[in-house]
Design an enzyme around this catalytic site. Structure first.
Site, PDB file in Angstrom:
ATOM      1  N   TRP A  44      -2.033  35.612  18.135  1.00 41.40           N
ATOM      2  CA  TRP A  44      -1.486  35.505  19.487  1.00 41.40           C
ATOM      3  C   TRP A  44      -1.528  34.070  20.017  1.00 41.40           C
ATOM      4  CZ3 TRP A  44      -3.805  39.837  17.624  1.00 41.40           C
ATOM      5  CH2 TRP A  44      -3.179  41.068  17.880  1.00 41.40           C
ATOM      6  N   CYS A 100       1.561  43.478  19.266  1.00 41.48           N
ATOM      7  CA  CYS A 100       1.444  44.912  19.531  1.00 41.48           C
ATOM      8  C   CYS A 100       2.693  45.707  19.155  1.00 41.48           C
ATOM      9  CB  CYS A 100       1.067  45.153  20.993  1.00 41.48           C
ATOM     10  SG  CYS A 100       2.362  44.771  22.197  1.00 41.48           S
ATOM     11  N   HIS A 119       2.154  46.324  26.760  1.00 40.61           N
ATOM     12  CA  HIS A 119       1.448  46.640  25.518  1.00 40.61           C
ATOM     13  C   HIS A 119       2.106  47.873  24.914  1.00 40.61           C
ATOM     14  CE1 HIS A 119      -1.548  46.940  22.491  1.00 40.61           C
ATOM     15  NE2 HIS A 119      -2.070  48.054  22.952  1.00 40.61           N
ATOM     16  N   ASP A 128      -3.038  53.818  18.775  1.00 40.70           N
ATOM     17  CA  ASP A 128      -2.802  52.382  18.985  1.00 40.70           C
ATOM     18  C   ASP A 128      -3.317  51.599  17.781  1.00 40.70           C
ATOM     19  OD1 ASP A 128      -2.414  49.846  19.867  1.00 40.70           O
ATOM     20  OD2 ASP A 128      -3.339  50.136  21.825  1.00 40.70           O
ATOM     21  N   TYR A 177       2.679  37.161  26.555  1.00 37.49           N
ATOM     22  CA  TYR A 177       2.698  38.513  27.095  1.00 37.49           C
ATOM     23  C   TYR A 177       1.300  39.108  27.187  1.00 37.49           C
ATOM     24  CZ  TYR A 177       1.747  41.156  22.798  1.00 37.49           C
ATOM     25  OH  TYR A 177       1.148  41.711  21.705  1.00 37.49           O
TER      26      TYR A 177
END
Length: 689
Positions: free
Chosen positions: A241, A277, A335, A358, A516
């Site tokens: 990220w 994600c 997300h 997830d 994000y």
């Protein structure tokens, strides 16, 4: 005494079985069938045919490296008079001379996986064993007795069979759909999905126990959630990220799961770099749909990551509006995770249906980086005491409260705002059409409703001390049209004085690029007004110009800018805060289809994109995904730079192999514009008879 039966050949009837079991798109190279449903094989004997009462036929099915009947990974059953509903069984379908057709039935709770099929034929005391071949067994959403049964055909088509879809990105107030090629039926994918199961740590620790649990979609979903990330196993994707992707592929560049899964297998189960994600969720969706579990990708806007489980997200700002890293709690602009449809016999009644899974590695669950399956109904009702699985974490993602604190120079801190902004506009693709379906109501009752308060009481939360104080002065951030990449534009702080007296204030209005996931980048716009006079019951609008020359070089591939407005009241010492995330829109990719789309007929797609920047675009590449494309068609490089105001243009020869609805998914990359997405639906007519 009759001579022994001798098997000459076995036809696994790929074509008819795959049509009946909804697996035809997986190709005709191997037999893929679904449990809870019979399939046909045809045996061809040499010399003489099968004689009922004289010959005894027994079948044997085995899966996994250590098949055991008591573990459900092996079954030995005769050809009998009738199929059984709850066990492996077989009957004679019809006989034609020396050819014999059998119906073989897999029970609705059979273990999924790759099976070997053998035949034992005996006449009198003599017997011979013949290996008939292999087949793959999947979950069956069409079977009412299967734990993944989905009642409506249009939903089964969308959540199991559809190979292309939309994933939602952007921001709360500017939702952006991107197209994705899930490709769950493309070549090699089913084998890769089964290899993924055979690579998971639970299998490596105890092969028999792991394979014995592969009849349970709850177990499979949890394994897939863990194996899509590589944090503590040989999983598929490495997450990153920090905007540094030079040693891999940027998460924004992917437009489908197929390339990712093939790379993982090709390079010996080494993690593919990199995912975020939506990539984790999309790959999990591909694997689960391929295995037969109805699955969809869900996007939650303003998604909380609550690390200390107090259901409050604390954000700390300095007096210049800069976010301070004093808390690990975060709010992501959005997300993505997946929902899978299944029953939950491991829980009290009432929690069947959609389950949240997830695969993005955030927190450990039972020692592994996975999350779920958490029943969506339990999240809505605040049933945090249910042990399986991770319900409190997902509950916080959609329900946590947010508190901003301003850290002052004297060391004190002031609570400036509390607002219920978490868990908004939860989005997934609609069934059967390219439209957004809002599913927020599945996760939470309307804010302020009696039911919502009851849920929080049940979750033993005390919200009373967190209610937002009534403010005499308020601030909102509004935006203008045309927030396009390459353009300058204005944003506005709108300040309202709701009191009877004049107020004197200082306004700090700042813009910073952001990811994000909430990480802040450099400042790209700033205004500091020391003496803002607010008349009684009046409103003042303060503009801030955002220049491309300031944001262009530091904009991340998420195209996000965070706006923070801090208003200090001199008379009272109060601080009022306004926060808004904005999305900078990339140019559109235009896709023209030249000619009539028809199966196995040449078709040309023309792709164009206007350079909106004031500088040339170099290293321009269009990447395509879609059913039937060859590797040569998937990458189209431009030989020369694209000047400002000019179009990047390529033509691609397409030859559709299959009729029906296809989504052509396109990604554009250059040195200054990355992750520009486009898609077009193409309806391919069948070859005329």
């Amino acid at each position: 005494m009759a001579e022994d039966l001798v098997l000459e050949s076995c036809n696994l009837e790929f074509e008819s079985n795959s049509q009946n079991h909804m697996t035809a798109d997986m190709g005709s190279q191997q037999l893929v069938v679904r449990r809870g449903q019979s399939f046909t094989i045809t045996l061809h004997f040499a010399g003489r045919g099968y004689e009922e009462g004289v010959d005894r036929l027994t079948l044997n099915v085995e899966t996994g490296p250590c098949p055991i009947e008591s573990s459900g990974t092996k079954s030995h059953f005769p050809v009998s008079d009738a199929l059984q509903e709850s066990a492996w069984s077989a009957v004679v379908d019809h006989q034609d001379g020396t050819s014999l057709s059998l119906l073989i039935y897999a029970p609705p709770d059979a273990r999924i996986g790759c099976y070997t099929l053998t035949l034992e034929a005996s006449t009198g005391y003599q017997g011979t064993s013949f290996r008939l071949g292999e087949f793959i067994l999947l979950f069956n959403p069409w079977c009412p007795d299967d734990s993944v049964f989905l009642e409506y055909e249009d939903q089964r088509c969308e959540y199991v069979l559809t190979q292309q879809g939309l994933i939602y990105q952007g921001s709360l107030k500017f939702i952006v759909p991107i197209a994705w090629n899930f490709g769950q039926f493309e070549d090699e994918i089913v084998d890769i999905c089964l290899q993924l199961l055979d690579t998971n740590p639970k299998f490596l620790r105890d092969q028999n126990r792991d394979c014995s649990r592969r009849n349970n979609p709850v177990y499979i979903g949890r394994v897939v959630s863990a194996m899509v990330n590589c944090n503590d196993d040989q999983g598929v994707l490495a997450g990153r990220w920090d905007n540094k992707y030079e040693d891999g592929v940027s998460p924004m560049s992917w437009i489908g799961s197929v390339d990712i899964l093939r790379r993982w297998r090709k390079y010996g189960c080494q993690p593919v770099r990199y995912g975020q994600c939506w990539v984790f969720a999309a790959v999990a969706c591909t694997v689960l749909r391929c295995l037969g579990i109805p699955t969809r990708v869900v996007t939650n806007y303003n998604s909380a990551h609550d690390t200390n489980s107090n259901l409050v997200i604390d954000h700390y700002l300095d007096e210049m509006g800069n976010l301070q890293k004093t808390s690990k709690d975060m709010i992501w602009n959005y997300h993505c995770w997946v929902e899978s449809w299944m029953t939950r016999p491991d829980l009290p009644p009432g929690y069947d249906g959609w389950q949240a899974l997830d695969p993005t590695p955030q927190e450990k669950s039972e020692g592994a980086y996975c999350c779920g399956p958490a029943p969506v109904k339990a999240i809505k009702e605040g049933e945090l005491r249910l042990k399986k699985y991770d319900i409190p974490f997902v509950f916080a993602e959609v329900n946590a409260d947010m508190v901003y604190w301003v850290l002052q120079k004297d060391g004190s801190r002031k609570k400036t705002i509390h607002s219920s902004i978490v868990g908004k506009n939860m989005s997934t693709k609609s069934v059967g059409k390219d439209a957004r379906e809002d599913i927020t109501h599945n996760y939470k009752y309307p804010e302020g409703s009696d039911q919502e308060r009851e849920v929080f009481a049940k979750a033993e939360l005390q919200k009373s001390d967190l209610t937002e104080e009534e403010k005499g002065v308020s601030i909102k951030i509004k935006v203008s049209e045309g927030m396009n990449n390459g353009c300058d534009f204005d944003v506005f702080a709108v300040i309202s004085n709701n009191t009877e007296t004049e107020r004197l204030c200082r306004l700090m209005f700042c813009a910073r690029t952001a990811s994000y996931s909430g990480v802040m980048g450099p400042e790209c716009g700033m205004k500091d007004l020391l003496n803002v006079v607010l008349l009684p019951h009046a409103e003042k609008t303060v503009p801030l110009r955002i220049l491309y020359e300031k944001y262009g070089s530091c904009l991340t591939q998420d195209n996000m800018i965070k706006l923070v407005a801090l208003l200090f009241e001199y008379q009272t010492g109060d601080i009022v805060l306004g926060v808004r995330d904005i999305y900078i829109k990339n140019p559109d990719i235009k896709i023209r289809v030249l000619g009539e789309p028809m199966q196995q007929r040449k078709l040309v797609a023309e792709l164009t994109m206007l350079n909106p920047l004031s500088t040339p675009l170099c290293g321009c590449v269009f990447t395509l995904e879609g059913a039937g494309l060859t590797e040569g068609q998937k990458t189209q490089e431009l030989a020369s730079p694209v000047e400002p105001g000019q179009e990047a243009k390529v033509r691609v020869d397409l030859t559709p192999q299959l009729s029906g609805l296809h989504k052509l998914v396109v990604n554009f990359e250059s040195d200054k514009l990355k992750g520009v997405k486009g898609y077009r639906n193409v309806i391919v007519a069948p070859v005329p008879k």
